[in-house]
Design an enzyme around this catalytic site. Sequence first.
Site, PDB file in Angstrom:
ATOM      1  N   GLN A  39      18.287  59.545  76.414  1.00 29.89           N
ATOM      2  CA  GLN A  39      19.552  59.469  77.141  1.00 29.89           C
ATOM      3  C   GLN A  39      20.605  60.324  76.445  1.00 29.89           C
ATOM      4  O   GLN A  39      20.823  60.222  75.242  1.00 29.89           O
ATOM      5  CB  GLN A  39      20.068  58.037  77.254  1.00 29.89           C
ATOM      6  CG  GLN A  39      21.250  57.967  78.227  1.00 29.89           C
ATOM      7  CD  GLN A  39      21.941  56.618  78.258  1.00 29.89           C
ATOM      8  OE1 GLN A  39      22.454  56.168  77.251  1.00 29.89           O
ATOM      9  NE2 GLN A  39      21.953  55.993  79.417  1.00 29.89           N
TER      10      GLN A  39
ATOM     11  N   TYR B 206      32.107  55.751  80.254  1.00 32.32           N
ATOM     12  CA  TYR B 206      32.073  56.846  79.304  1.00 32.32           C
ATOM     13  C   TYR B 206      32.504  58.144  79.987  1.00 32.32           C
ATOM     14  O   TYR B 206      32.971  58.134  81.121  1.00 32.32           O
ATOM     15  CB  TYR B 206      30.689  56.930  78.654  1.00 32.32           C
ATOM     16  CG  TYR B 206      30.385  55.734  77.780  1.00 32.32           C
ATOM     17  CD1 TYR B 206      31.207  55.421  76.702  1.00 32.32           C
ATOM     18  CD2 TYR B 206      29.310  54.894  78.039  1.00 32.32           C
ATOM     19  CE1 TYR B 206      30.960  54.313  75.894  1.00 32.32           C
ATOM     20  CE2 TYR B 206      29.048  53.781  77.242  1.00 32.32           C
ATOM     21  CZ  TYR B 206      29.879  53.499  76.176  1.00 32.32           C
ATOM     22  OH  TYR B 206      29.643  52.396  75.384  1.00 32.32           O
TER      23      TYR B 206
ATOM     24  N   ARG C 105      18.194  43.477  78.234  1.00 30.69           N
ATOM     25  CA  ARG C 105      18.313  42.380  77.283  1.00 30.69           C
ATOM     26  C   ARG C 105      17.047  41.520  77.233  1.00 30.69           C
ATOM     27  O   ARG C 105      16.718  40.939  76.206  1.00 30.69           O
ATOM     28  CB  ARG C 105      19.543  41.534  77.622  1.00 30.69           C
ATOM     29  CG  ARG C 105      20.858  42.261  77.360  1.00 30.69           C
ATOM     30  CD  ARG C 105      22.049  41.488  77.896  1.00 30.69           C
ATOM     31  NE  ARG C 105      22.054  41.448  79.355  1.00 30.69           N
ATOM     32  CZ  ARG C 105      22.880  40.706  80.086  1.00 30.69           C
ATOM     33  NH1 ARG C 105      23.755  39.908  79.483  1.00 30.69           N
ATOM     34  NH2 ARG C 105      22.846  40.742  81.394  1.00 30.69           N
TER      35      ARG C 105
ATOM     36  N   CYS D  75      15.690  35.770  78.563  1.00 32.43           N
ATOM     37  CA  CYS D  75      17.050  36.075  78.115  1.00 32.43           C
ATOM     38  C   CYS D  75      18.039  35.089  78.719  1.00 32.43           C
ATOM     39  O   CYS D  75      18.007  34.812  79.920  1.00 32.43           O
ATOM     40  CB  CYS D  75      17.404  37.504  78.526  1.00 32.43           C
ATOM     41  SG  CYS D  75      19.118  37.965  78.229  1.00 32.43           S
TER      42      CYS D  75
ATOM     43  N   CYS E 235      23.560  35.649  76.797  1.00 34.61           N
ATOM     44  CA  CYS E 235      24.692  35.195  75.989  1.00 34.61           C
ATOM     45  C   CYS E 235      25.495  36.353  75.401  1.00 34.61           C
ATOM     46  O   CYS E 235      26.673  36.196  75.046  1.00 34.61           O
ATOM     47  CB  CYS E 235      24.209  34.289  74.864  1.00 34.61           C
ATOM     48  SG  CYS E 235      23.230  35.149  73.598  1.00 34.61           S
TER      49      CYS E 235
ATOM     50  N   CYS F 264      19.217  39.857  68.624  1.00 37.17           N
ATOM     51  CA  CYS F 264      19.107  38.994  69.799  1.00 37.17           C
ATOM     52  C   CYS F 264      19.314  37.569  69.329  1.00 37.17           C
ATOM     53  O   CYS F 264      18.686  37.135  68.353  1.00 37.17           O
ATOM     54  CB  CYS F 264      17.743  39.128  70.468  1.00 37.17           C
ATOM     55  SG  CYS F 264      17.492  37.933  71.817  1.00 37.17           S
TER      56      CYS F 264
ATOM     57  N   ALA G 267      18.502  26.449  64.826  1.00 39.27           N
ATOM     58  CA  ALA G 267      18.082  26.883  63.494  1.00 39.27           C
ATOM     59  C   ALA G 267      16.784  26.210  63.073  1.00 39.27           C
ATOM     60  O   ALA G 267      15.857  26.859  62.577  1.00 39.27           O
ATOM     61  CB  ALA G 267      19.179  26.594  62.470  1.00 39.27           C
TER      62      ALA G 267
ATOM     63  N   GLU H 180      13.735  14.843  63.392  1.00 41.67           N
ATOM     64  CA  GLU H 180      14.935  14.802  64.233  1.00 41.67           C
ATOM     65  C   GLU H 180      15.384  13.353  64.361  1.00 41.67           C
ATOM     66  O   GLU H 180      14.602  12.485  64.773  1.00 41.67           O
ATOM     67  CB  GLU H 180      14.633  15.394  65.608  1.00 41.67           C
ATOM     68  CG  GLU H 180      15.725  15.193  66.644  1.00 41.67           C
ATOM     69  CD  GLU H 180      17.075  15.743  66.202  1.00 41.67           C
ATOM     70  OE1 GLU H 180      18.048  14.953  66.198  1.00 41.67           O
ATOM     71  OE2 GLU H 180      17.152  16.940  65.860  1.00 41.67           O
TER      72      GLU H 180
ATOM     73  N   LYS I  62      25.263  27.331  82.555  1.00 41.05           N
ATOM     74  CA  LYS I  62      24.601  27.415  81.248  1.00 41.05           C
ATOM     75  C   LYS I  62      23.305  26.603  81.199  1.00 41.05           C
ATOM     76  O   LYS I  62      22.763  26.362  80.127  1.00 41.05           O
ATOM     77  CB  LYS I  62      25.550  26.959  80.137  1.00 41.05           C
ATOM     78  CG  LYS I  62      26.637  27.982  79.813  1.00 41.05           C
ATOM     79  CD  LYS I  62      27.423  27.598  78.572  1.00 41.05           C
ATOM     80  CE  LYS I  62      26.624  27.699  77.312  1.00 41.05           C
ATOM     81  NZ  LYS I  62      27.400  27.363  76.099  1.00 41.05           N
TER      82      LYS I  62
END
Length: 644
Positions: free
Chosen positions: A103, A173, A320, A343, A346, A363, A394, A413, A431
């Site tokens: 590109q 651009y 993404r 994806c 976010c 990501c 995490a 947990e 969401k």
Amino acid sequence: MGELDALLSPFRIKSMTVPNRAVLPPMGTGLANPDGTVSDALLAYMKRQAQGGVGLLISEITGIAPNGVVLKKQLAAWDDAFLPGLKQLAAVMHSGGGKAAMQLHHSGRESAYMLKKGMAIGPSPLPSLIYGQPPREMTLQDIDEIVAAYGSAAARAKAAGFDAVEIHGAHGYLITQFLSAISNQRSDEFGGDFKSRARFLFEVVRSVRKSVGDDFPVLLRISAEEYIKNGYTVDDVLTILPDLIGSGVDIVHASVGTHGSPAGITSAPPEFDVGFNVWRAEKIKKAGPIPVIAVGRFNDPRLANDVIARGEADMVAFGRQALCDPDYLLKARQGRYEDIRRCIACNQGCIEREMFEGKSVRCAINPETGMEIDCPTGPVANPRKVWIVGSGPAGLTAAVEAKRLGHDVTVFEKEAHTGGNIRYACKAPHKEIYLDWIEFLAKQAKDAGVRIQTKSPVTEAMLIENRPDAVIVATGGEKIVPRIDGMDQPHVFDAWQILGETVKPAKAILVVGGGLIGMETACFAAARGSDVTLIEQLPSSPVPKFTSHGYSLHKYLRQAGALLRFGCALKSINPDGVIIECDGREERLSSFDQVVIAVGMKPRNELKTFLTENHIRHVVVGDALKVRRIMEATEEGARAAWEL
């Protein structure tokens, strides 16, 4: 037709035959060397992308002139000195069997980097919509030099072994700046009506075509619609389509918007449907005899196949989604759709990290992206018994990575369900995909053989008795409870009770806290019919409108009629109202059925002291270390596993 027959069919354009119709679009990575040459990190990133078997891979934005750079570490092609690295890059891009395009890019005025250095140029000396600074107006000599630079860079792409070039004429651009009446107010032959403003683009295309010859494919990525007040539309683009084809364009890559457009539409958040932009590609395809690439939040190969099968586009770009899961096409070929990491749009690692923080690509839910060199392949020589405390982003990421490397992994947990605070964060409108992701991650961990024990808080006695080789503390954050008079009132709740749906939002609700938790709680309540007032003690919103999700939250509340007041602190709560302080003056607000406290979170890491004192190897990650985004949580979780 089979489920993926259209997407997996070959496609020929001039000298190039692509093996399938999935496209890796150009995405800036910030992984090049500071001098614009190809780095080992960039080669590793692109090799990983090529392994997915995509039909056509397009390089990231590649600068055609020194005054058109956006990133401090941006790939460049304005000199023959770049050829050795570009040849390496082309070879890596071919390594998965796909074709490679480079590109060609010039930022014009949309570069904080060039504006700061006083080097930015543009069609007119009008301030950037993003950065607020004007470029130097280009002279006719400047225009001739830049047009020639496009051609020279295209010739280098061909010499380096690329199969095609793509001209970047999108997203605000330089080429878009000439097309747009918002940024082009010239009175010479490069200004005026839309076709006259497109003259610069025509000359660029002709220069590129002359440099590469008649049989070398030339793609044009264009914002099919500017998507901004008083901007050009797709119907305007249709008027110049014959000229584009006549100048030498072989494929139109139909994107939308500029970086100055509202809602972050160039990298659309989850508020936009998958494939939302296809209709613009279809309109261009039907208007002229030219192939079209569609783009717009695609994260399911089956939907892309349908678009191609219906004749709405010839190819589909997965941007993404490819960062999120480079193997999405391989998994789809094998029918393993449930294993595709989708994806969540976010924009944390692929857009905000680069544009606002000046850092290289990541990501948020795939820690390998941008860290391909750091990511170990395994298995490890000495497997360890690893305990992971907490099953949020995490903890689960650490579990998947540690198990992949061959460790014996158990996740503890204390709640009944995995997911941590994502279970609450997914409740804001649009969401829901966040819940899909965290459940996917938990399933990946279980399928890999990770033991997950819910309702199992880790005690000091357990640690002493079992003595794990390493502990990853991923206990997340806990809600902050402010000391405010009247907090014990029966109509006072917190955001977690509302988002967790243990308490139903009332008709009239006051949300205290304008950060992300407060804003999303307000949206959740508004979506359920509440009349919302939100107060925040900071003078402006902690959730910036320049992020795509932030813009969408503010827009949603505005359309719902919510009242947002900043610079206002809650002083006390009474049965029939509250006292707030704004600009040093106290004010009484009444008529609220509910007061919802949403002032944020703080780290929860009470095990750290015990682990340290008892010399048990451990690391604290994610919100347990410091409350931040998903991206930091997953990266720290992954690194903790990699460094065991």
